[in-house]
Design a protein around this motif. Structure first.
Motif, PDB file in Angstrom:
ATOM      1  N   ARG A 246      68.475  22.296  38.947  1.00 12.75           N
ATOM      2  CA  ARG A 246      69.499  22.658  39.928  1.00 12.75           C
ATOM      3  C   ARG A 246      70.621  21.638  40.077  1.00 12.75           C
ATOM      4  O   ARG A 246      71.610  21.891  40.742  1.00 12.75           O
ATOM      5  N   SER A 247      70.449  20.457  39.479  1.00 15.42           N
ATOM      6  CA  SER A 247      71.481  19.433  39.637  1.00 15.42           C
ATOM      7  C   SER A 247      71.443  18.465  38.468  1.00 15.42           C
ATOM      8  O   SER A 247      70.460  18.398  37.726  1.00 15.42           O
ATOM      9  N   LEU A 248      72.518  17.708  38.351  1.00 16.35           N
ATOM     10  CA  LEU A 248      72.579  16.687  37.318  1.00 16.35           C
ATOM     11  C   LEU A 248      71.478  15.653  37.539  1.00 16.35           C
ATOM     12  O   LEU A 248      70.831  15.218  36.586  1.00 16.35           O
ATOM     13  N   GLU A 249      71.252  15.270  38.779  1.00 18.93           N
ATOM     14  CA  GLU A 249      70.225  14.280  39.083  1.00 18.93           C
ATOM     15  C   GLU A 249      68.839  14.780  38.680  1.00 18.93           C
ATOM     16  O   GLU A 249      68.030  14.028  38.144  1.00 18.93           O
ATOM     17  N   GLU A 250      68.584  16.052  38.918  1.00 20.27           N
ATOM     18  CA  GLU A 250      67.306  16.653  38.533  1.00 20.27           C
ATOM     19  C   GLU A 250      67.166  16.676  37.007  1.00 20.27           C
ATOM     20  O   GLU A 250      66.094  16.395  36.471  1.00 20.27           O
TER      21      GLU A 250
ATOM     22  N   PRO B 167      71.316   8.985  35.830  1.00 17.45           N
ATOM     23  CA  PRO B 167      72.377   9.992  35.844  1.00 17.45           C
ATOM     24  C   PRO B 167      73.597   9.605  34.998  1.00 17.45           C
ATOM     25  O   PRO B 167      74.210  10.459  34.361  1.00 17.45           O
TER      26      PRO B 167
ATOM     27  N   LYS C 238      78.181  14.748  30.702  1.00 14.82           N
ATOM     28  CA  LYS C 238      78.668  16.107  30.936  1.00 14.82           C
ATOM     29  C   LYS C 238      79.737  16.434  29.896  1.00 14.82           C
ATOM     30  O   LYS C 238      80.600  15.614  29.613  1.00 14.82           O
TER      31      LYS C 238
ATOM     32  N   ASP D 277      77.619  10.270  36.266  1.00 12.11           N
ATOM     33  CA  ASP D 277      77.906   9.766  37.613  1.00 12.11           C
ATOM     34  C   ASP D 277      79.403   9.645  37.883  1.00 12.11           C
ATOM     35  O   ASP D 277      79.815   9.042  38.858  1.00 12.11           O
TER      36      ASP D 277
END
Length: 159
Positions: free
Chosen positions: A34-38, A47, A52, A71
């Protein structure tokens, strides 16, 4: 119950492209996040090391892949200045897929249906993970080796 393949998973194409380029890589599959961190946690990296990749439109029929550390955000003014243009835009999801062969969230220059020029942020270094052509698929590579095989232009394009 039969597993239904994800129609947006074009990871075989991205992996084949990395292999054809002689790019040393490790494939990580972790499923949708669900997220970049995940995603970074699932890949066991910071991160910042999750790069990306976006596709931007410079003018009609002319696109660039833009790669920035996870980040950071890419800077529209810096990118416009680098490219020497007054306007750069983000294509809609259908156009992004049409010009790369990849769905948003899976875009990578590796195996793209068109080899658009690549602009890589100068801060990308060391071992990184880039999109692997499918949701939850990453390719861990050396940043310099990736820049070399892609002929990437390296510049300060993030903030």
């Amino acid at each position: 119950m039969t597993d239904t393949p994800d129609p947006s998973d074009n990871s075989a194409r991205a992996i084949a492209a990395a292999e054809a380029l002689g790019l040393a890589h490790t494939v990580t599959r972790h499923g949708r996040v669900r997220s970049l961190e995940e995603a970074a946690a699932a890949r066991g990296i910071a991160p910042r090391a999750l790069v990306k990749t976006l596709v931007v439109r410079v003018r009609e029929g002319d696109y660039r892949f833009v790669m920035v550390p996870g980040d950071r955000e890419f800077s529209w003014p810096k990118l416009r200045a680098l490219l020497g243009v007054n306007r750069v835009s983000m294509p809609d999801a259908d156009t992004a897929q049409a010009v790369t062969g990849y769905e948003r969230g899976t875009i990578t220059p590796l195996g793209s249906t068109t080899a658009w020029p690549v602009v890589m942020d100068a801060g990308i270094a060391g071992e990184i993970s880039v999109g692997g052509g499918g949701h939850g698929v990453g390719l861990t590579v050396d940043a310099d080796a990736l820049a070399d095989v892609l002929g990437a232009q390296r510049a300060d394009i993030s903030e």
